[in-house]
Design a protein around this motif. Structure first.
Motif, PDB file in Angstrom:
ATOM      1  N   THR A   5      49.022 -50.685 -19.459  1.00  0.00           N
ATOM      2  CA  THR A   5      48.836 -49.392 -20.108  1.00  0.00           C
ATOM      3  C   THR A   5      49.431 -48.278 -19.257  1.00  0.00           C
ATOM      4  O   THR A   5      49.238 -48.248 -18.042  1.00  0.00           O
ATOM      5  CB  THR A   5      47.334 -49.130 -20.318  1.00  0.00           C
TER       6      THR A   5
ATOM      7  N   GLU B 128      52.026 -53.459 -29.661  1.00  0.00           N
ATOM      8  CA  GLU B 128      50.681 -54.056 -29.624  1.00  0.00           C
ATOM      9  C   GLU B 128      50.728 -55.415 -30.335  1.00  0.00           C
ATOM     10  O   GLU B 128      49.983 -55.690 -31.274  1.00  0.00           O
ATOM     11  CB  GLU B 128      49.648 -53.132 -30.274  1.00  0.00           C
TER      12      GLU B 128
ATOM     13  N   THR C  37      53.019 -55.456 -25.276  1.00  0.00           N
ATOM     14  CA  THR C  37      51.591 -55.178 -25.207  1.00  0.00           C
ATOM     15  C   THR C  37      51.168 -55.152 -23.748  1.00  0.00           C
ATOM     16  O   THR C  37      51.944 -55.544 -22.864  1.00  0.00           O
ATOM     17  CB  THR C  37      50.785 -56.255 -25.966  1.00  0.00           C
TER      18      THR C  37
ATOM     19  N   THR D  93      48.439 -56.846 -22.901  1.00  0.00           N
ATOM     20  CA  THR D  93      47.654 -58.071 -22.715  1.00  0.00           C
ATOM     21  C   THR D  93      48.180 -59.169 -23.630  1.00  0.00           C
ATOM     22  O   THR D  93      47.829 -59.209 -24.802  1.00  0.00           O
ATOM     23  CB  THR D  93      46.170 -57.806 -23.059  1.00  0.00           C
TER      24      THR D  93
ATOM     25  N   ARG E 138      44.310 -47.055 -29.203  1.00  0.00           N
ATOM     26  CA  ARG E 138      45.427 -47.745 -28.545  1.00  0.00           C
ATOM     27  C   ARG E 138      46.731 -47.085 -28.939  1.00  0.00           C
ATOM     28  O   ARG E 138      46.933 -46.700 -30.073  1.00  0.00           O
ATOM     29  CB  ARG E 138      45.451 -49.220 -28.944  1.00  0.00           C
TER      30      ARG E 138
ATOM     31  N   GLN F 238      42.106 -55.231 -22.480  1.00  0.00           N
ATOM     32  CA  GLN F 238      42.657 -54.014 -23.087  1.00  0.00           C
ATOM     33  C   GLN F 238      41.785 -52.813 -22.752  1.00  0.00           C
ATOM     34  O   GLN F 238      42.294 -51.727 -22.469  1.00  0.00           O
ATOM     35  CB  GLN F 238      42.754 -54.186 -24.608  1.00  0.00           C
TER      36      GLN F 238
END
Length: 882
Positions: A104, A210, A374, A376, A492, A564
């Motif tokens: 992130t 994502e 993403t 994760t 997100r 996440q």
């Protein structure tokens, strides 16, 4: 262990990929001086120049270093953002059709521009998938200047767009949108009655943001376009009243782990007594009502309001258990949605009939190249590889990760846990440290909110009920002393900046003062500068307080969802910490936790409010999560195995449909179908009867049913023709009738009318086939009782159903083809631009007379052929509105 050995030996695939990418990064960096000297006009000509080079034989891989260098330069000029080296590496992974796992805050939105712009050079359309409409619109607007600065065009697919705008968006070089918008457009395109009504232009390269959320979490629910059936909704209310009268433990048992309900002998007798129906569960005629009772019990005891669904504006809206988002437009299948509507006493929708459907797995596997990004993905690497053929590449962070992840804190009861959560938040809030509290459901987020209100702690609550505000709320979760309670996945795609996000604050104040940033840029700039200074000052205070603190109130079934939540802190080298508070009453530990955890906790003899914190327990919980993840993976694989059977049939039907839409020699295709129909009728009667293995009488009856009287003349017994001679004569008669019909209609009218008939007959029978497949899928598991593999049986049975459907399509078209005619009549079947109305007549006679209305004196079944002779069902013709 094996991974560690490979790493030591230098054979780890991830390390080797990164090493290869670093060499290309050096080439890109070497071009920076040359590219920075280019003018804006030269950079805008990139698309034209590189497309010319592609046409001359160069490949995208050869153009990659130059294109990446140009994308980075345009981004620096237009957005003030220069790609880091690790972002270039992420772009290379995406171009290769892999998943780039980037933490992130590492700038995945900017990374996407690299591979998207490169692949857009081929001019076949690049699709960028986001998790919601807000992010699709935001990313397209934010990154649009980069693409346009390279001579590329950008479009966005949004709900409720006009057909023209949607068509134009797909013609852009790059198209942003959500997975459901792209998927439903594909299904609608394959229900279109003309080529001009289709909007998509193929499936070439797709980048999924994502990717774990979309390709795994949301992929469990297929995309379905449905229409209401004609069944009454009253049985759902009856079943609901019956379910309310039954007692858990006595009349039925609930298996939460398997999410199932089973009636006891006493419960079966009680149902029959309440409904006054003997043999409710043994009489086949009552099976539908019995099924609805079971679904009603599930609705009451396995599906909770504000956890699995919410009631919004008098409708039941599903809440995705992984993302916490409202899934508008989705409905539970198999009558479950109606059972929940009856439970909540809202208007019950009619059970729907599937018109078109596809799983997200099979939709995304249509793309020639698929990639994703993403924070994760590594925990699901096996599934990505097995289902989608995509490898995961873990990209290193730009700055070292310094977030501290504490072991889990375990309590005996949920009450103790939530009180401890509130105490912990109060302590951190006093110190000014921002806290993000992650919950697993709407119900739990509101429970935490009540405890915080009791302690007079100011906070924001973000869950599916406040979906529209999520970006603005999450963006400020890093402000000094901020407390934000959110479902795990909320927000997100929005970075949490320590000290606050000045842009969101400035836009909020500008809106309050009625200032439009585009109309009054100077006034807006003053507001933005003020908040930029304020947020920078707050950032320093937050850093001193320890950065963002992530507090999870429950462990999810998937480690990925927990990761996440943790990943919201520690972006770009920021300090931060994460901790999970859990209890023995949480669903994960109650249903899947090992006996060792339960045994250890009981031996400790914990007092009220006491907790245990140890790395051993954290690892034991992660092992429980692995078991659940594997179980869900196996379920998804099994579902996909069944859907693959359906997918082969779907692809065959859609391919045929596309050929019908584009075929310019449709009269030839129509004749070929009639020819096959005659051959099929004769072949099907060659193996029965005593007349030399050929049943003339039945064959004649079948020919009359399909083609009408007269064409069965060569089958008269007194003519004594051999089967092959009779077939040839019938075929010649049908050919002459067909030629006469084409001549009567005119070549152009005949072609368009045959196209229309073929599409309608195919769509009608495909819809019925989908219903039959649903019924087959529902009961096929019982074959296991007879020691048969249900999947093999499903493949065999579905093949037979599909073959029968194709036969019905062929005969259905043949029944109408020779009877179609152009008449002047008020009820048009179809009106085409630039043409007169087209109609279906009944007798095939030369006289152009309007269809006779159905006689009211005769009772006609709704599914019977209409007496007017149109060839359509009564309910779709003269019986409309009855």
């Amino acid at each position: 262990m094996l991974k560690g050995i490979l790493k030591v030996l230098g054979l780890d695939p991830n390390d080797r990929a990164l090493s290869r990418y670093r060499r290309v990064v050096e080439t890109v960096n070497a071009l920076e001086g040359q590219v920075s000297a280019m003018s804006d006009q030269e950079l805008e000509g990139t698309a034209v120049e590189f497309r010319r080079r592609l046409s001359e034989g160069e490949t995208l891989d050869q153009l990659l270093p130059e294109m990446f260098a140009r994308v980075r330069e345009v981004s620096r000029r237009k957005l003030g953002l220069r790609h880091f080296d690790v972002q270039l590496m992420g772009g290379m992974a995406l171009h290769e059709g892999k998943i780039a796992e980037m933490k992130t805050g590492e700038g995945k939105t900017l990374v996407a521009t690299l591979s998207v712009a490169l692949n857009a050079l081929e001019g076949k359309g690049v699709h960028v998938i986001t998790v919601n409409d807000y992010l699709a619109r935001r990313d397209a607007e934010w990154m649009g200047p980069v693409y346009r600065g390279l001579g590329l065009t950008v479009g966005v697919i949004e709900p409720f767009m006009s057909q023209e705008d949607r068509f134009a968006a797909y013609r852009a070089d790059i198209t942003y949108g959500t997975n459901s918008e792209f998927g439903f457009d594909y299904l609608r395109d394959n229900m279109a009655l003309s080529k001009a009504s289709q909007v998509q232009r193929g499936h070439w390269y797709c980048l999924v943001d994502e990717v774990d959320s979309i390709l795994i979490d949301e992929a469990r629910t297929p995309l379905i376009i449905s229409g209401p059936s004609e069944d009454s909704v009253e049985p759902y209310r009856i079943a609901d009243s019956c379910a309310r009268a039954l007692r858990k433990g006595e009349d039925f048992e609930v298996d939460e782990k398997e999410r199932n309900v089973a009636l006891t002998e006493r419960g079966i007798a009680r149902c029959e007594e309440i409904l006054k129906v003997p043999n409710l569960f043994s009489d086949y005629g009552m099976s539908e009502l019995a099924h609805k009772v079971i679904q009603a019990l599930k609705a009451h005891h396995l599906f909770q309001r504000d956890v699995h669904y919410v009631v919004k504006d008098g409708e039941i809206v599903i809440v995705d258990e992984f993302t916490g988002r409202l899934m508008f437009g989705r409905r539970y299948s198999d009558g479950l949605h109606q059972a929940i509507e009856a439970k909540e006493r809202v208007q019950i929708g009619k059970e729907s009939q599937t018109l078109a459907t596809i799983t997200l797995q099979n939709y995304f596997r249509m793309y020639r190249k698929l990639s994703g990004m993403t924070g994760t993905a590594a925990t699901e690497a096996e599934e990505f590889k097995e289902i989608y053929g995509m490898d995961v590449v873990v990209i290193p962070t730009h700055r070292p990760m310094i977030r501290v992840d504490h072991p889990d804190v375990i309590f005996r009861t949920q009450r103790e846990k939530y009180n401890a959560v509130a105490d912990f938040v109060e302590e951190r809030h006093r110190a000014g440290q921002p806290v993000l509290v992650g919950t697993a459901s709407i119900e739990n987020s509101e429970r935490v909110s009540k405890l915080l209100k009791a302690r007079k702690i100011p906070h924001h609550v973000l869950n599916a009920k406040f979906h529209d505000k999520e970006a603005a709320i999450v963006a400020q979760a890093g402000r000094f002393g901020a407390v934000t309670v959110a479902t795990n996945m909320a927000g997100r795609g929005t970075d949490i900046l320590l000290g606050g996000n000045p842009k969101f604050l400035a836009l909020e104040e500008a809106a309050a003062k009625g200032i439009d940033p585009d109309q009054s840029p100077e006034e807006y700039r003053v507001i933005l500068d003020r908040f930029t200074v304020q947020c920078e000052e707050e950032r320093k205070k937050v850093l001193d307080a320890g950065g963002l603190c992530i507090l999870g109130t429950e462990r999810h079934e998937s480690r990925r969802i927990d990761n996440q939540l943790r990943g919201r802190a520690g972006r770009q080298g920021d300090p931060g910490e994460s901790r999970f508070f859990i209890s023995l009453e949480d669903d994960l530990l109650r249903l899947f936790g090992s006996e060792r955890i339960q045994g250890l906790m009981s031996k400790l003899g914990m007092e009220e409010g006491e907790s245990v914190e140890h790395s051993f327990l954290t690892k034991a919980i992660e092992n429980a999560q692995r078991k659940v993840e594997q179980m869900h993976f196996d379920i998804r694989k099994q579902l996909l195995a069944y859907d693959n059977v359906m997918n082969q049939q779907r692809e065959a039907v859609y391919k045929e449909r596309q050929e019908i839409l584009t075929d310019q020699n449709l009269t030839d295709r129509a004749w070929s179908i009639l020819e096959d129909t005659v051959a099929s009728v004769f072949d099907s009667h060659l193996t029965s009867g005593d007349d030399g293995g050929f049943d003339r009488e039945r064959c004649a009856i079948r020919l009359r049913a399909i083609f009408g009287p007269g064409l069965d003349e060569p089958l008269r017994a007194d003519l004594g023709l051999e089967p092959q001679e009779a077939r040839d004569r019938v075929l010649e008669m049908v050919r002459q009738a067909f030629i006469a019909k084409v001549s009567e209609l005119g070549e152009e009218n005949a072609r368009e009318l045959f196209r229309f008939l073929l599409l309608n007959v195919l769509d009608s029978h495909w819809k019925e086939h989908l219903l039959a497949m649903d019924e087959l899928r529902r009961g096929i598991g019982l074959r296991a009782i007879g020691q048969k593999d249900p999947l093999v049986e499903y493949q065999f049975e579905s093949f037979n159903l599909f073959k029968e459907m194709l036969d019905r399509v062929r005969e259905g078209f043949s029944e109408l083809a020779l009877r179609v005619r152009v008449v002047q009549e008020r009820r048009p079947v179809r009106v085409e631009e630039g043409r007169g109305p087209l109609f279906i007549g009944g007798s095939g006679g030369e006289e152009e007379r309007p269809m006779a209305p159905a006689r009211r004196g005769v009772k006609v079944g709704r599914n019977d052929p209409c007496p007017c002779g149109s060839g359509r069902k009564y309910k779709h013709c003269c019986g409309k509105g009855e």
